[in-house]
Design an enzyme around this catalytic site. Sequence first.
Site, short mmCIF file in Angstrom:
data_model
loop_
_atom_site.label_atom_id
_atom_site.label_comp_id
_atom_site.label_asym_id
_atom_site.label_seq_id
_atom_site.Cartn_x
_atom_site.Cartn_y
_atom_site.Cartn_z
N HIS A 142 0.99 -1.20 0.22
CA HIS A 142 -0.19 -0.18 0.00
C HIS A 142 0.84 1.44 -0.04
O HIS A 142 1.71 1.81 0.86
CB HIS A 142 -0.48 -0.14 1.24
CG HIS A 142 -2.13 -0.89 0.96
ND1 HIS A 142 -2.94 -0.82 0.61
CD2 HIS A 142 -2.15 -2.19 1.85
CE1 HIS A 142 -3.66 -2.18 1.17
NE2 HIS A 142 -3.48 -2.85 1.59
N CYS A 184 -0.78 1.24 -5.11
CA CYS A 184 -0.88 2.67 -5.79
C CYS A 184 0.38 3.53 -5.58
O CYS A 184 0.76 3.79 -5.10
CB CYS A 184 -2.37 3.55 -4.23
SG CYS A 184 -3.42 1.90 -4.14
#
Length: 356
Positions: A142, A184
């Site tokens: 993440h 991301c």
Amino acid sequence: AMRFLVWLAAWAGLSAAAPKRNNWAVLVDTSRYWYNYRHVANTLSFYHTVKRLGIPDSQIILMLAEDAPCNPRNPIPGTVFNNHNHNINLYGEEVEVDYRGDEVSVENFLRLLTGRHPPQTPRNKRLMTDSESNVFIFITGHSGAEFIKFQDFEEITSHDLADAFQQMYSQGRYHRVLWISDTCQAATLHNRFYSPEIIGIGSSGLKENSYSHHLDRQLGTAVIDRFTYYSLEYFEKVLNPGSKVTLDDFMKQFRPRDLHSHPEMRTDLASFKSSETKLTEFLASIGDLTLEAGVPEVEGTAVCVPEDAPHSQASAAAEFDFQARETAVFEPSLWGADVWPVAALLFFAVSAFSVL
């Protein structure tokens, strides 16, 4: 006889000048907890790819922050799948985990890249590269703009990574680097890199997310991310040790409508062209294979340990298995390709002059 000697000398010179590289892979899952199962699968998918293409475990550093195979929520203990069909168990006896659980930290990752380990650090936890090494680094987890989280409580920034690569370059710890991140805003992770001979690939651009591909209802979680899924699909179709597909070919096969993001590649730091650089220059084994006998080595194992087990028990029973064995390493040896042509040249020269 003299013509023959001239030809032999030219042949020996060409052989001795052949490039000798040793390829290494660093594969990192930075996320813990069961709902991040897909990040473990992403990492293991790339692990099996580079092993299939010939990079040995002795030159792969595998870091898994989440012990998904042994998680109590896993209905099929000891397994990790990247497809809901459960066709291939990515985890098993052939998987050697070098850093697991809490060992996957920002500090340990930076120490790994820069080679700044405590003296007692075992060989399997060291990136033993040199100026001839091509290094492939895959990282998933993440992240946000110019940072990626480790263990859900610490993070590493693009600046940190850039400085680590500069130390590697200053120390002669790589020839070329291929950095791939599936997370991301992945492309922002290589924004601050400034060292030469690095190409960075990110699964998504600034303000874009990287999405999971599909859900496994039996496991109750997503099992792979879209970028890794389509990368793996492409690798299985076209990639073998002799493949000529380039980095540009790899990037062109992605379709934003499949990924729900726009993957990016940064090439300005590299003197080599992505249109001419084959994927196998990083993902496959390259160099002269020699054997080192009796090298003490500590290797990770694929064994489940109860979470409530004492740390000493976990360390002794599951994390590492001390053993001395013959290890395949891609390094020039005393009697490697540089020496044999010269030896042959001397032999034939002596023979020719004896005849004369």
